[in-house]
Design a protein around this motif. Sequence first.
Motif, PDB file in Angstrom:
ATOM      1  N   SER A 151     -12.589  -2.720  -8.794  1.00  0.00           N
ATOM      2  CA  SER A 151     -13.232  -1.469  -9.150  1.00  0.00           C
ATOM      3  C   SER A 151     -13.349  -0.591  -7.906  1.00  0.00           C
ATOM      4  N   PRO A 152     -13.005   0.702  -8.010  1.00  0.00           N
ATOM      5  CA  PRO A 152     -13.049   1.553  -6.817  1.00  0.00           C
ATOM      6  C   PRO A 152     -14.477   1.798  -6.331  1.00  0.00           C
ATOM      7  N   SER A 153     -15.445   1.536  -7.172  1.00  0.00           N
ATOM      8  CA  SER A 153     -16.821   1.873  -6.794  1.00  0.00           C
ATOM      9  C   SER A 153     -17.687   0.643  -6.534  1.00  0.00           C
ATOM     10  N   LEU A 157     -15.206  -4.084  -3.198  1.00  0.00           N
ATOM     11  CA  LEU A 157     -14.196  -3.382  -2.401  1.00  0.00           C
ATOM     12  C   LEU A 157     -14.712  -3.140  -0.982  1.00  0.00           C
ATOM     13  N   VAL A 175      -5.115  -0.260  -2.136  1.00  0.00           N
ATOM     14  CA  VAL A 175      -6.166  -0.493  -3.120  1.00  0.00           C
ATOM     15  C   VAL A 175      -5.698   0.053  -4.463  1.00  0.00           C
ATOM     16  N   GLN A 176      -5.633  -0.822  -5.454  1.00  0.00           N
ATOM     17  CA  GLN A 176      -5.272  -0.387  -6.800  1.00  0.00           C
ATOM     18  C   GLN A 176      -6.537  -0.380  -7.644  1.00  0.00           C
ATOM     19  N   PRO A 177      -7.096   0.801  -7.899  1.00  0.00           N
ATOM     20  CA  PRO A 177      -8.356   0.847  -8.647  1.00  0.00           C
ATOM     21  C   PRO A 177      -8.148   0.481 -10.115  1.00  0.00           C
ATOM     22  N   ALA A 179     -10.749  -0.407 -13.888  1.00  0.00           N
ATOM     23  CA  ALA A 179     -12.008  -0.831 -14.484  1.00  0.00           C
ATOM     24  C   ALA A 179     -12.004  -2.348 -14.529  1.00  0.00           C
ATOM     25  N   ALA A 192      -2.803  -3.046 -13.340  1.00  0.00           N
ATOM     26  CA  ALA A 192      -3.123  -2.800 -11.924  1.00  0.00           C
ATOM     27  C   ALA A 192      -2.510  -3.881 -11.041  1.00  0.00           C
TER      28      ALA A 192
END
Lengths: 416, 80
Positions: A151-153, A157, A175-177, A179, A192
């Motif tokens: 998750s990017p958030s 990460l 980085v492959q974001p 959900a 992803a």
Amino acid sequence: MASGHPVTAEIHPAGQIVRYLQRLIEGNRQLADLWVSGEVADFREQSSGHIYFALRDAGAQLRCAFFRNRNAGQRDRLRNGAQVVVHGALSLHDRTGNLSFIVDFVQPAGTGALAAEFERRRAAFAEAGLFAEERKRPLPPYPAVIGVVTSPSGAALADVLTVLARRWPRARVLVQPTAVQGPGVAAEIAAAIRAVDAHAPDVVIVTRGGGSQEDLWAFNEEPVVRAIFGARAPVISAVGHETDTTLADLVADVRAPTPSAAAELATPDRGALLHRVAGLDGRLAVRITRTLDRAREALDLRRAALRRGLPSPAAHGERVTALTGRSGRAAAAALDRAGERLAAQERQLAALSPVRTLARGYAIVEGERGVVTSARAARAAPPGTLALRFHDGALPVEVRDGPPPRDTPDPGKGDR
Amino acid sequence: MTPASATPSPDPAAEPSFEDLYRELEAVTAELERGELPLARSLALYERGQELAAACRRLLDAAEQRVEELRATDDGGFER
């Protein structure tokens, strides 16, 4: 007879009705993927290996068939009177008209629905060879490109990037974001993984932070498991907390307990590598210094021998004196040339670090077998074997008994 | 995060890997420690070892983390 009239007015052959019901039952996706609970009755095992039984509860029973190709290792979970939860598909046998439940997995009752489904999938994927130890690939020691699927958030990460920056900043991080939870998210995670794998990274980290079993469930879905299995790069999985196990963890080449641990497993430690380089550097310095010392000693010995070996004129004839004098002069000249070469080599050596580094105020600890790089090794060295090598010579040192130093990083630790 | 274009990756053929440098440094050290070498050969090995150690340090020191965020896959939006 117009359409819309009651069907009952028509006469149907039995087979037509049975086949209609068969299509209805076997074409229903829900009925093809069912968990059913009940008490085992009429347990029969045939010599062919097929098992037949009934699942009973108050006032009803369902005939079940558990065929030999599916029932390996699960037979013991079935006996008359046992409460069980079984998975399978409903089926209508056309020749007998019997409805039966074709079982493919059995769990003791009391298992939660998710846990039962997890066990069923784990058994199926294991049988398909997806978790086989022999297909686990080793991780590259010095990765140049590291893929991260997460998750990017999320905090996962941030943890991964922090550890990668500290240990192995040389690596390019892709980085492959994606959900990581919610309905239908398994396909996105799988996409992803494939997307980052297409960039040919040296290693891929698939990670998310902790959560409930439902939160982590996407990592038990077949698309994710297949994507990890199919990745060209070795995959490290770190999903949930250490106590959580997902099928992604089982299919991955390496399983890590946390996102940070995944980043550590993926990389060598820069600090430890610098330490190892310094160790080799020090061994080179000690060795070359000794080599030069020995060369100098050898030269001195030969000079002295030559001086001693020159015969005195009184003991020999003139001719002999002239001859030995000539060969003695030649030998002395050769020694002088050797001495000049040695001096030139010493100048060359002096121009190289770390001999110059030593001249700036550093010293190397030498033991019997070269440089000593840790307090532990120094304590373990036999008495009288340690020396401090300064730029202008070595001094013997001894280790005194005392409290163990508090601050002694072990060069072996943190090093992969 | 820095975009990829800001820091083009060095040509891998132009720069030996840490792995190669470190392996050679180990080999050079081992050969020098075996001894029984002419003095000139010892010095050449020592000099090569110094170059390798310096190159290893440069490689380990120079690095600054490069992170690229790839585009989201087609399956769309993030839930968290």
